[in-house]
Design an enzyme around this catalytic site. Structure first.
Site: not given
Lengths: 419, 427
Positions: B65, B68-69, B140
């Protein structure tokens, strides 16, 4: 890629959107009335009851089985707000019969069923009392569970503060405190009002032609057309900024800011829309690029507008220690717009993106229905949507952003004992 | 390149494999203005322990993840912005087993496609930008920590699974992401973002030949050779659950409960797993769906409301059923689910007639989903990575028998492997 045929069916304005790119056909009815507290709660319960039981299908399971037999047809109801109005819509989405290998009059049957849906509440009697009580319980629970969604609940709290003595504070989905006292007779009366007094429209999208009109005639009829003017709430200037806050045992604070703008006509609405996209309404916006990406102050940060009414809202999830810094940074970005410290290319990029988004909306049955319904409600204007968008320039952005003033700040933050 | 037609559902797909191993699917949607593209690597949150060409690596939780960012940031700036400049909306998401990058637009298609491919293929990480990202991802993680549904879900998984990383938040933890370095990111990118481990799916109204030529040209210029041999190392997972019951407290208005039935994943055959997944979907709908009398029994007893939901998850590494509801009477709810699950096992409840109704309904839902390019791209990717073809689904649905439905339901709904997780307001 699609054709729109506007007409009237049984004195009801009707738009038939012919396109063969979808695998389904959707028939939608829009009931429009003024947004008033005593109406919204009743209409929410009523609309849910209507799609669950009809005179022909007295049990929910039987209605669902019937819809399943017609290849999973979907009967749904929805509520929303446009300007000063409350909208209740009923949609029936079903598979285009070219994908069905048996003789089945799907369109005819779905229109007949919609008639049943619309007529049934007129026959509500004591035998519906248990059903009504159950729906009240479900509705109460739905409204209560929204409170556990921090972002949604804090946004609602901000609306309560900002519009404390204005009708806008009532959300289209109703008022929890009004559920208990509502009676079945009132629901029946509200239904009668809706069928008689509301401004109604019928919209259809899919691989159909004008011959569907015969089926649409089965749904409902009026002896004369009912027209309700569609308008926005009057502008009220912001005075001192109202501040309010609350605490919960949470990790992340929710910062909500409400702004009012004096938006006078359709052209200015368009400028307001473009300004919002530049400010916080898109991934290339000032808030996203600076508050999130550059300053790492928030994971979620965005702005949204109610263009008809001239309201803009900024919502962000920030660390409880950074609330003030974030608020100042958010306001600083509005100053950027007011002073025109941006390139003309930014305005053009945002406008281009808005055009793309609009084209994309037209690739969805619901998107086409919404666009067409908005067109029905809109006042006449010499310029098309595209021309109005084209006309927006940096001066208009500066002007509308100067007319946009902060009204309310509401913060839901971490309670002291968790610090 | 080969073209496959599906006349029954009026769809066609072009399939092509580039010389460097990248699989490309072009799915035609005549008449659509919108073009939607996903570029996906078979790399998700569960891939924290792996062996590449014989060498084993352990990386911090949440790295897929995090990567991905970071892929959106380049030396020249944020790629999000560039997509907007070219009239496209971009996004990305990470799941257990994949990371997808996507965009949609109605114009400048080639420019946006090049932007997407370059963004995903060319890594740019520095210690400074990695450190900055930690702040955003922490927010997040915190946002999800305040979400009661999310918290309940991961706690339930933690009660079911001893070792499998499915129980770990896809974003990782504040602690695990602070351990991520740019070296980790380069390693994972080199390994999992190799074309032979990726699939590109394009949905829209395309002129196919020049498009394939363009993609081939782009991939050819990359000069990527060799195909890393990736072996995913998953810990041994006992059949048993970890803990039968737990109670969490949170600042909430309503009490929620989630029940999980853990099913030992014993199938390595993709088509068998698909049949079990579909069978379970039919079975759960028949027993607990809104067409079932049991649903109304639970409703009449006030044990469920609109929040009631159930799902069956069938992945290569794990399989389970989840039930969720907002209710004060958590014990009664769990008891009733167990009772109903047992009652239908030997009562002739599952019938051909019910299955026929379900099949008609599911075919309608499936067809209406095919209106959406996003649905097609995402589901086509998922089914492809799992070894199936989304457009063959109606044939498989047609083949499912009532015996399969009943057998799988009995097999999966075993209350010995049931967990119960409650989330309630502070006392």
């Amino acid at each position: 890629m699609y054709k729109v045929k506007s007409s009237e069916v049984n004195h009801i304005p009707t738009a038939i959107i012919e396109t063969d790119k979808f695998k389904t056909v959707t028939v939608q009815l829009q009931f429009r009335s003024r947004m008033e507290r005593e109406r919204v709660t009743k209409r929410n319960i009523l609309s849910k009851m209507m799609i669950k039981r009809t005179a022909a299908f007295q049990k929910e399971a039987d209605l669902l089985k019937h819809l399943a037999h017609y290849y999973g047809a979907h009967l749904t109801s929805n509520v929303g707000r446009k300007g000063q109005d409350h909208i209740v819509s009923f949609s029936m989405e079903f598979v285009n019969d070219r994908f069905i290998r048996e003789e089945l009059d799907v369109i005819g049957e779905m229109c007949r069923l919609l008639h049943d849906v619309l007529e049934t509440p007129a026959h509500y009697d004591d035998s519906y009392q248990d059903f009504f009580n159950k729906e009240k319980r479900l509705y109460r629970n739905r409204l209560k569970s929204m409170k556990d969604n921090r972002a949604q609940a804090s946004f609602q709290a901000m609306l309560d503060v900002m519009f404390r003595d204005e009708d806008y504070k009532y959300l289209p989905h109703g008022v929890l405190e009004d559920v208990e006292g509502t009676t079945l007779d009132e629901i029946k009366e509200e239904h009668a009002r809706m069928m008689k007094d509301d401004d109604v429209a019928i919209l259809v999208v899919g691989a159909v032609d004008e011959s569907i009109t015969e089926d649409l005639k089965k749904i409902t009829a009026r002896s004369a057309k009912v027209e309700t003017p569609h308008k926005a709430y009057p502008f009220r200037a912001s005075e001192d900024v109202t501040r309010s806050s609350d605490t919960q045992q949470i990790e992340q604070a929710k910062l909500n800011m409400g702004f009012r703008a004096d938006v006078s006509d359709l052209q200015e609405q368009m400028a307001f829309n473009v300004m919002n996209q530049m400010y916080g309404g898109s991934a290339s916006s000032l808030l996203f690029m600076n508050i999130r990406e550059k300053l790492s102050l928030a994971y979620q940060i965005h702005s949204q507008v109610d263009v008809r009414n001239g309201y803009m809202f900024v919502m962000g999830g920030v660390d409880p220690g950074n609330v003030e810094t974030a608020e100042q940074a958010i306001l600083a970005e509005l100053e950027v717009l007011r002073k025109g410290e941006f390139d003309t290319t930014f305005v053009e990029e945002v406008k281009r993106m808005m055009k793309v988004n609009r084209q994309e909306v037209m690739d969805k049955p619901k998107g086409l229905l919404t666009l067409e319904y908005n067109r029905m409600l809109q006042e006449a204007h010499p310029l098309s949507w595209e021309e109005r968008l084209e006309a927006v320039d940096r001066e208009m952005i500066m002007e509308i952003s100067r007319k946009t003033a902060l009204d309310t700040v509401y913060v839901l933050t971490r309670s002291g004992e968790d610090e | 390149m080969n073209r496959i037609d599906y006349p029954e559902i009026d769809e066609s797909v072009y399939r092509h494999q580039c010389d460097n191993g990248l699989d490309v699917f072009i799915i035609q949607k005549p008449g659509y203005s919108k073009k939607f593209v996903t570029y996906t690597t078979k790399y998700g949150s569960m891939d924290d322990h792996f062996r590449v060409d014989g060498e084993a690596f352990n990386v911090p939780d949440g790295i897929a993840h995090f990567l991905e960012h970071k892929m959106f940031e380049k030396e020249e700036g944020d790629v999000f912005n560039l997509f907007s400049k070219h009239g496209a909306s971009a996004n990305a998401f990470t799941s257990y087993d994949r990371t997808s990058y996507l965009f949609s637009t109605t114009e400048s298609f080639e420019k946006n496609l090049a932007l997407l491919m370059n963004m995903v293929e060319q890594p740019y990480f520095t210690e400074e930008t990695v450190a900055r990202e930690v702040g955003i991802i922490n927010e997040e993680i915190k946002m999800y920590q305040d979400n009661p549904g999310y918290k309940l879900y991961f706690e339930t998984l933690n009660q079911m699974y001893h070792n499998l990383p499915v129980k770990t938040d896809i974003a990782g933890t504040e602690e695990s992401i602070s351990q991520i370095t740019s070296d980790h990111l380069f390693l994972c990118h080199r390994t999992f973002y190799h074309p032979s481990n990726m699939v590109l799916i394009l949905v829209g109204d395309f002129d196919v030949d020049p498009l394939i030529e363009y993609i081939d040209g782009h991939q050819g210029e990359r000069n990527v050779d060799g195909r890393p041999e990736i072996e995913r190392i998953l810990p041994e997972e006992p059949k048993d659950i970890v803990k039968q019951r737990s109670v969490l407290e949170m600042d909430v208005e309503e009490t929620r409960v989630m029940l999980g039935f853990k099913h030992h994943q014993d199938s390595t055959d993709a088509s068998e797993r698909l049949r079990r997944d579909l069978s379970m979907m039919f079975a759960l709908d028949m027993v607990f769906g809104e067409q079932s009398e049991y649903y109304y029994e639970l409703m009449e007893k006030g044990l469920i409301d609109d929040s009631f939901s159930f799902s069956h998850i069938e992945e290569a590494a794990f399989s389970h059923v989840l039930f969720a509801a907002n209710t004060e009477e958590t014990e009664a709810f769990a008891g009733e689910i167990r009772r109903i699950g047992d009652a239908v096992k030997d009562s002739g409840f599952f019938t051909e007639e019910k299955l026929t109704v379900q099949k008609r309904e599911i075919i309608g839902d499936y067809l209406s989903s095919l209106n959406s390019p996003e649905y097609i791209a995402n589901q086509y990717t998922k089914y492809y990575l799992d070894g199936y073809d989304l457009y063959r689904l109606p044939e498989i649905i047609d083949e499912i028998t009532i015996n399969e439905v009943e057998k799988h339901f009995i097999d999966v709904m075993d209350s010995r492997y049931m967990v119960e997780c409650i989330l309630k307001p502070h006392e």
